[in-house]
Design a protein around this motif. Structure first.
Motif, PDB file in Angstrom:
ATOM      1  N   THR A 154       5.652   0.119  14.438  1.00 53.75           N
ATOM      2  CA  THR A 154       5.258   0.647  13.172  1.00 53.75           C
ATOM      3  C   THR A 154       3.909  -0.090  13.174  1.00 53.75           C
ATOM      4  OG1 THR A 154       7.231   0.824  12.162  1.00 53.75           O
ATOM      5  CG2 THR A 154       5.398   0.824  10.771  1.00 53.75           C
ATOM      6  N   SER A 155       2.723   0.774  12.748  1.00 52.03           N
ATOM      7  CA  SER A 155       1.752  -0.168  12.415  1.00 52.03           C
ATOM      8  C   SER A 155       1.813  -0.736  10.912  1.00 52.03           C
ATOM      9  CB  SER A 155       0.441   0.755  12.097  1.00 52.03           C
ATOM     10  OG  SER A 155      -0.622   0.179  11.624  1.00 52.03           O
ATOM     11  N   ALA A 156       1.311  -2.163  10.933  1.00 51.59           N
ATOM     12  CA  ALA A 156       1.337  -2.756   9.724  1.00 51.59           C
ATOM     13  C   ALA A 156       0.310  -2.685   8.860  1.00 51.59           C
ATOM     14  CB  ALA A 156       1.357  -4.203   9.833  1.00 51.59           C
ATOM     15  N   THR A 157      -0.826  -1.792   9.398  1.00 54.42           N
ATOM     16  CA  THR A 157      -2.275  -1.851   8.704  1.00 54.42           C
ATOM     17  C   THR A 157      -2.397  -0.326   7.907  1.00 54.42           C
ATOM     18  OG1 THR A 157      -3.337  -1.007  10.652  1.00 54.42           O
ATOM     19  CG2 THR A 157      -3.381  -3.330  10.016  1.00 54.42           C
ATOM     20  N   ASP A 187      -9.028  -5.048  15.759  1.00 54.73           N
ATOM     21  CA  ASP A 187      -7.755  -6.043  15.277  1.00 54.73           C
ATOM     22  C   ASP A 187      -6.873  -5.195  15.125  1.00 54.73           C
ATOM     23  OD1 ASP A 187      -6.082  -7.824  13.689  1.00 54.73           O
ATOM     24  OD2 ASP A 187      -7.905  -8.376  12.283  1.00 54.73           O
ATOM     25  N   VAL A 188      -5.451  -5.567  15.411  1.00 54.60           N
ATOM     26  CA  VAL A 188      -4.390  -4.825  15.410  1.00 54.60           C
ATOM     27  C   VAL A 188      -3.220  -5.515  14.959  1.00 54.60           C
ATOM     28  CG1 VAL A 188      -3.811  -4.949  17.824  1.00 54.60           C
ATOM     29  CG2 VAL A 188      -2.869  -3.043  16.716  1.00 54.60           C
ATOM     30  N   THR A 189      -2.310  -4.981  14.241  1.00 53.26           N
ATOM     31  CA  THR A 189      -1.227  -5.623  13.832  1.00 53.26           C
ATOM     32  C   THR A 189       0.020  -4.537  13.872  1.00 53.26           C
ATOM     33  OG1 THR A 189      -2.389  -6.872  12.159  1.00 53.26           O
ATOM     34  CG2 THR A 189       0.178  -7.222  11.934  1.00 53.26           C
ATOM     35  N   VAL A 190       1.234  -5.098  14.484  1.00 47.28           N
ATOM     36  CA  VAL A 190       2.191  -3.993  14.635  1.00 47.28           C
ATOM     37  C   VAL A 190       3.551  -4.654  14.182  1.00 47.28           C
ATOM     38  CG1 VAL A 190       1.315  -2.945  16.585  1.00 47.28           C
ATOM     39  CG2 VAL A 190       2.829  -4.656  16.968  1.00 47.28           C
ATOM     40  N   ILE A 191       4.564  -3.850  13.625  1.00 48.65           N
ATOM     41  CA  ILE A 191       5.957  -4.379  13.239  1.00 48.65           C
ATOM     42  C   ILE A 191       6.829  -3.938  14.203  1.00 48.65           C
ATOM     43  CG2 ILE A 191       7.579  -4.439  11.519  1.00 48.65           C
ATOM     44  CD1 ILE A 191       5.292  -3.667   9.534  1.00 48.65           C
ATOM     45  N   LYS A 192       7.850  -4.889  14.807  1.00 44.43           N
ATOM     46  CA  LYS A 192       8.564  -4.570  15.668  1.00 44.43           C
ATOM     47  C   LYS A 192       9.995  -5.389  15.494  1.00 44.43           C
ATOM     48  CE  LYS A 192       9.727  -4.796  20.715  1.00 44.43           C
ATOM     49  NZ  LYS A 192      10.137  -3.133  20.789  1.00 44.43           N
ATOM     50  N   ALA A 199       1.749  -5.993  20.111  1.00 38.26           N
ATOM     51  CA  ALA A 199       0.215  -6.019  19.606  1.00 38.26           C
ATOM     52  C   ALA A 199      -0.839  -6.304  20.640  1.00 38.26           C
ATOM     53  CB  ALA A 199       0.046  -7.108  18.445  1.00 38.26           C
ATOM     54  N   ALA A 200      -0.365  -7.399  21.399  1.00 40.61           N
ATOM     55  CA  ALA A 200      -1.441  -7.574  22.659  1.00 40.61           C
ATOM     56  C   ALA A 200      -1.680  -6.299  23.660  1.00 40.61           C
ATOM     57  CB  ALA A 200      -0.873  -8.810  23.310  1.00 40.61           C
ATOM     58  N   GLY A 258      11.174  -5.663  12.586  1.00 39.06           N
ATOM     59  CA  GLY A 258      10.959  -6.579  11.545  1.00 39.06           C
ATOM     60  C   GLY A 258       9.858  -7.580  11.445  1.00 39.06           C
ATOM     61  N   TRP A 259       9.406  -7.968  12.662  1.00 39.41           N
ATOM     62  CA  TRP A 259       8.572  -8.964  12.955  1.00 39.41           C
ATOM     63  C   TRP A 259       7.081  -8.443  13.055  1.00 39.41           C
ATOM     64  CZ3 TRP A 259      10.426 -13.502  11.739  1.00 39.41           C
ATOM     65  CH2 TRP A 259      11.662 -13.765  11.812  1.00 39.41           C
ATOM     66  N   HIS A 260       6.160  -9.346  12.659  1.00 38.55           N
ATOM     67  CA  HIS A 260       4.850  -8.898  12.745  1.00 38.55           C
ATOM     68  C   HIS A 260       3.782  -9.650  13.983  1.00 38.55           C
ATOM     69  CE1 HIS A 260       5.498  -7.538   8.653  1.00 38.55           C
ATOM     70  NE2 HIS A 260       4.555  -7.027   8.514  1.00 38.55           N
ATOM     71  N   GLY A 261       3.101  -8.776  14.668  1.00 40.66           N
ATOM     72  CA  GLY A 261       2.507  -9.331  15.641  1.00 40.66           C
ATOM     73  C   GLY A 261       1.081  -9.098  15.332  1.00 40.66           C
ATOM     74  N   ASP A 262       0.111  -9.917  15.415  1.00 42.11           N
ATOM     75  CA  ASP A 262      -1.284  -9.621  14.814  1.00 42.11           C
ATOM     76  C   ASP A 262      -2.334 -10.489  15.891  1.00 42.11           C
ATOM     77  OD1 ASP A 262      -3.446  -9.338  13.298  1.00 42.11           O
ATOM     78  OD2 ASP A 262      -2.925 -10.634  11.829  1.00 42.11           O
ATOM     79  N   THR A 263      -3.265  -9.670  16.108  1.00 41.71           N
ATOM     80  CA  THR A 263      -4.036 -10.155  17.205  1.00 41.71           C
ATOM     81  C   THR A 263      -5.600  -9.410  17.169  1.00 41.71           C
ATOM     82  OG1 THR A 263      -4.222 -10.851  19.768  1.00 41.71           O
ATOM     83  CG2 THR A 263      -3.391  -8.643  19.315  1.00 41.71           C
TER      84      THR A 263
END
Length: 260
Positions: A56-59, A102-107, A21-22, A109-114
């Motif tokens: 994957t994009s979480a949004t 603001d971006v949140t990705v899924i890698k 995400a970063a 199965g885990w979410h990264g949000d920043t």
């Protein structure tokens, strides 16, 4: 939803997702220029997330449990008086704008949000001071994180910084627990009293993401079901990191180039 405690292996998964995400924010840095549209930035982010990152994009398509229309973007693009959840589209950026991405990705199965603030050319004096204060407030909150501290300690530290500069904290939106689920407990308020609220424990992961307004704290949601703006049309700024509670304090999982 209960608070989830991550073990060492699960934290490795979180680190990878958060660093992905970063990297999206780093990738977009040079593209935030006068004349570009928020939709063009979203296209760049989408291609990067789904392509080179292999995430994957979480949004994209997110409905907040069915309570909202599907969100169309890979980023939230919040410009000037937009507090959060700005939908990318044909808005063209101009010199002096301040903007949160603001971006949140899924890698795996885990979410990264920043998220972070960007300046479009040279910002106004107020825009720079507001953005810098929001960042300082976030850092003050992060520095409270350690086992045995409370969520109230975090919120109080953030509130003190913002209000000392004559700014206000948005009350309706907050940080959140995160892991295999995008939004989970606890809710992380950006105001509060020292010693109040949930006690922090090693292995907790959550976001700290204060929204700071230049004017009054009031907000309103636009008819699109997502975009939140300041009621008084004053500028707003936000920064966000995903944090893990460690035995010795905290780890910022979404560091960019080693910097908070």
């Amino acid at each position: 939803m209960a608070i989830t405690i991550k073990n060492a292996e699960e934290l490795e998964g979180m680190r990878a997702a958060c660093q992905a995400a970063a990297s999206v924010l780093q990738y977009l840095e040079d593209h935030v220029q006068p004349g570009v549209t928020t939709g063009q930035l979203d296209d760049l982010a989408r291609e990067y997330v789904l392509g080179p990152l292999g995430c994957t994009s979480a949004t994209i398509g997110y409905t907040a449990g069915g309570s909202r229309p599907p969100f169309p973007g890979a980023i939230c693009s919040s410009v000037n008086h937009v507090v959060c959840h700005g939908i990318p589209g044909n808005k063209k950026l101009k010199r002096g704008d301040i903007m949160n991405i603001d971006v949140t990705v899924i890698k795996d199965g885990w979410h990264g949000d920043t998220s972070k603030m960007f300046y479009v050319g040279e910002p106004t004096v107020l825009g720079r001071r507001l953005s810098e204060t929001a960042h300082t407030a976030m850092v003050a909150g992060i520095e409270q994180v350690r086992p045995g501290a409370t969520l109230g300690d975090i919120g109080h530290a953030i509130q003190q910084v913002a209000e000392a500069e004559g700014f206000s904290i948005v009350r309706e939106y907050c940080g959140h627990g995160i892991g295999r689920v995008f939004h989970e407990d606890p809710q992380v308020l950006h105001y509060g009293k020292p010693g109040a609220g949930e006690v922090l424990k090693t292995g907790m992961t959550f976001t700290i993401e204060p929204m700071v307004n230049a004017g009054a704290p009031g907000t309103r949601e636009l008819p699109d079901g997502w975009t939140v703006v300041t009621r008084d049309h004053s500028l707003s700024a936000q920064w966000e990191h995903t944090i893990a509670v460690t035995d010795s304090g905290y780890e910022v999982l979404t560091l960019r180039n080693g910097a908070v």
